[in-house]
Enzyme design. Structure first.
Site, mmCIF file in Angstrom:
data_model
loop_
_atom_site.group_PDB
_atom_site.id
_atom_site.type_symbol
_atom_site.label_atom_id
_atom_site.label_comp_id
_atom_site.label_asym_id
_atom_site.label_seq_id
_atom_site.Cartn_x
_atom_site.Cartn_y
_atom_site.Cartn_z
ATOM 1 N N SER A 170 7.089 8.107 -1.363
ATOM 2 C CA SER A 170 6.492 7.108 -0.315
ATOM 3 C C SER A 170 6.527 5.443 -0.299
ATOM 4 O O SER A 170 6.093 4.774 0.539
ATOM 5 C CB SER A 170 4.952 7.703 0.104
ATOM 6 O OG SER A 170 4.104 7.257 -1.034
ATOM 7 N N SER B 52 6.058 8.527 4.580
ATOM 8 C CA SER B 52 4.707 8.195 3.902
ATOM 9 C C SER B 52 3.349 8.789 4.893
ATOM 10 O O SER B 52 3.380 8.487 5.802
ATOM 11 C CB SER B 52 4.296 6.798 3.743
ATOM 12 O OG SER B 52 3.176 6.469 3.339
#
Length: 305
Positions: A111, A270
């Site tokens: 992420s 993310s």
């Protein structure tokens, strides 16, 4: 991104080990050692008296080294105390260093790509944002506040047992707008410069890469053109959710006092403040400052930009 400590809940493990070995060490120094010394003195006195009597009776006594061996044998620490005493200062030093100065983490997911890669071992400065009591993470001394662009480790608001890492996008009072994959902070559009496409080694696909200038902090981000700006169905209830307005093109959030808005640099891969809300100051762990090792890519070693 879920950060994994090098060994589970290492802070609690270290604290327990430090307390146990410390109690044993202090008990030995201030009690057991004195008991052994007294026992050795009694044994030596008896030994000397016996040898004196034998000498007086005309019996030659050869006690070369015997007296010293007797004393050393009585004064010798039991094995379990010896090991505890040896480990205590080491454990105490490690506990102090990682609780108040620096703590290591390992990056397990993508992420924060391209800033941080899977397998990066990073070092987190624990005192930049203030001194906190270990284990309970209670701040006792205020030093600095997180700034936009900082890469920060914090306790995941939905599960305090997990450590997450993201970039600080908004500080208290900021108005953050994210529309069509572009940020606006307090009415000022964040500047983006296109870079060469970034190859995702895991999925073997290319993502758009940009140099993002977040109010003076320049760093790279990734965008997947096929992904939406955010997924409305993935947004969960969170404190101060009334500070956010969601639309088809994106959303706007006003960061409440004592909280921070966090996003990953790999914007379309993310789970961050878009979905689970703001990060309270009490959740802060520290500021990520350097990649100190990546066993699969030694060129990764260096400061975090």
């Amino acid at each position: 991104m879920n950060l994994q400590l090098i060994l589970g809940n290492f802070a609690l493990i270290l604290f327990v080990l430090m307390v146990v070995t410390g109690v044993i060490w202090f008990f030995d120094v201030f009690y057991l050692a004195k008991q052994r010394r007294a026992a050795a003195d009694r044994a030596l006195a008896e030994y000397d008296a016996r040898n004196a009597k034998l000498t007086a009776d005309g019996i030659k006594v050869d006690n070369t080294g015997n007296r010293a061996q007797l004393e050393a044998g009585i004064l010798r620490q039991p094995t379990w105390i010896e090991y505890s005493g040896s480990f205590f200062p080491v454990i105490a030093l490690v506990f102090f260093l990682r609780s108040f100065l620096y703590e290591p983490f390992k990056i397990p997911s993508s992420s924060m790509v391209p800033t941080l890669l899977v397998g990066d071992l990073i070092l987190v400065n624990k005192f930049t944002y203030g001194i906190r009591l270990p284990v309970i993470n209670q701040k006792i001394v205020q030093i600095n506040d997180p700034q936009r662009g900082d890469v920060m480790v914090f306790k995941y608001p939905l599960d305090m047992s997990q450590d997450y890492i993201k970039r600080v996008i908004g500080v208290p009072g900021d108005k953050i707008t994210y529309e069509n994959k572009r940020l606006t902070v307090n009415g000022v559009e964040v500047k983006y410069a296109p870079l060469d496409d970034y190859l995702d080694d895991e999925k073997l696909v290319y993502n758009k890469q940009y140099q993002e200038n977040l109010t003076g902090v320049s760093h790279r981000i990734l965008n997947n053109e096929a992904a939406p700006t955010y997924t409305r169905e993935a947004v969960r209830p969170f404190p101060y959710s009334e500070n956010c307005t969601y639309r088809y093109e994106g959303f706007t959030c006003v960061v409440p006092a004592g909280n921070y808005f966090m996003m990953g640099d790999n914007r379309d891969n993310s789970a961050d403040s878009r979905y689970w809300g703001f990060v309270p100051d009490k959740n802060i762990v520290g500021k990520a400052i350097v990649v100190w090792m990546n066993l699969g890519n030694l060129r990764r070693i260096g400061s975090i930009h």
